[in-house]
Design an enzyme around this catalytic site. Structure first.
Site, PDB file in Angstrom:
ATOM      1  N   ARG A 101       0.769  -1.268   0.055  1.00 28.95           N
ATOM      2  CA  ARG A 101      -0.050  -0.069   0.002  1.00 28.95           C
ATOM      3  C   ARG A 101       0.818   1.376  -0.035  1.00 28.95           C
ATOM      4  O   ARG A 101       0.541   2.296  -0.700  1.00 28.95           O
ATOM      5  CB  ARG A 101      -0.960  -0.179   1.243  1.00 28.95           C
ATOM      6  CG  ARG A 101      -1.962  -0.991   1.092  1.00 28.95           C
ATOM      7  CD  ARG A 101      -2.908  -0.699  -0.143  1.00 28.95           C
ATOM      8  NE  ARG A 101      -4.193  -1.551  -0.250  1.00 28.95           N
ATOM      9  CZ  ARG A 101      -4.296  -2.266  -1.275  1.00 28.95           C
ATOM     10  NH1 ARG A 101      -3.761  -2.184  -2.368  1.00 28.95           N
ATOM     11  NH2 ARG A 101      -5.147  -3.249  -1.341  1.00 28.95           N
ATOM     12  N   GLU A 104       1.846   1.632  -3.432  1.00 29.26           N
ATOM     13  CA  GLU A 104       0.722   2.264  -4.220  1.00 29.26           C
ATOM     14  C   GLU A 104       0.556   3.637  -4.019  1.00 29.26           C
ATOM     15  O   GLU A 104       0.063   4.318  -4.914  1.00 29.26           O
ATOM     16  CB  GLU A 104      -0.704   1.583  -3.646  1.00 29.26           C
ATOM     17  CG  GLU A 104      -1.748   1.765  -4.511  1.00 29.26           C
ATOM     18  CD  GLU A 104      -3.088   1.140  -3.955  1.00 29.26           C
ATOM     19  OE1 GLU A 104      -3.996   0.728  -4.818  1.00 29.26           O
ATOM     20  OE2 GLU A 104      -3.073   0.627  -2.856  1.00 29.26           O
ATOM     21  N   SER A 127      15.491  15.654   1.149  1.00 32.57           N
ATOM     22  CA  SER A 127      16.309  14.573   1.623  1.00 32.57           C
ATOM     23  C   SER A 127      16.048  13.574   2.684  1.00 32.57           C
ATOM     24  O   SER A 127      14.951  13.394   3.266  1.00 32.57           O
ATOM     25  CB  SER A 127      17.266  15.434   2.520  1.00 32.57           C
ATOM     26  OG  SER A 127      18.265  14.783   3.035  1.00 32.57           O
TER      27      SER A 127
END
Length: 160
Positions: A101, A104, A127
């Site tokens: 996820r 995703e 960063s």
């Protein structure tokens, strides 16, 4: 038959980072500890300590020594915890649902985040070195919420 004595026979056992990680995780489970409790004992952030314990960051001497004492880690563990890791991960899409996820989220919102960050800051990156991350729980009657806060220094691209 004669036993072969080598210069290595008097040295402490050289451990691999994976072995130290396995020892940390096994001890954590055996003792019923949480990453939060371990981090509190070391007086450091939970996400950072967890990452270092999983082999993705090097620990300074003081917390590495404290972790080794706290978990009774094998000899040589402190040296490994303090060494600089090569940060790598499996390039395949992960199968674990929670990690998938997160992939995703980056897949769906990565370009959006890039556009918004660069619109606000200019051409550059966030960063992951000058960086912190926290995970919090937000209680909600419709279902508890996961709150992930990433805080990284903006690094503009240089021209020359």
């Amino acid at each position: 038959m004669l036993a072969l004595v080598t210069p290595f026979s008097t040295r402490s056992v050289i451990m691999k980072r994976e072995q130290v990680v396995e020892a940390i995780v096994a001890t954590k489970i055996e003792r019923g500890l949480s990453w939060e409790a371990i981090a509190a004992e070391l007086e450091l952030g939970t996400v950072w300590v967890t990452s270092a314990c999983l082999g993705m960051n090097s620990m300074p001497e003081k917390p590495a020594k404290a972790l080794c004492q706290l978990l009774d880690l094998p000899e040589g563990s402190q040296r490994i915890l303090m060494s600089y890791p090569t940060k790598s991960w499996d390039q395949a899409v992960p199968q674990d649902p929670l990690i998938y996820r997160l992939y995703e989220v980056v897949g769906v919102y990565g370009d959006t985040l890039k556009e918004v960050i660069q619109e606000q800051f200019g051409d550059g990156i966030m960063s992951a070195i000058d960086f912190s991350m926290d995970v919090d729980k937000q209680v909600d009657p419709k279902g508890d919420r996961v709150v992930i806060t990433m805080n990284g220094k903006f690094l503009p691209y240089k021209t020359w």
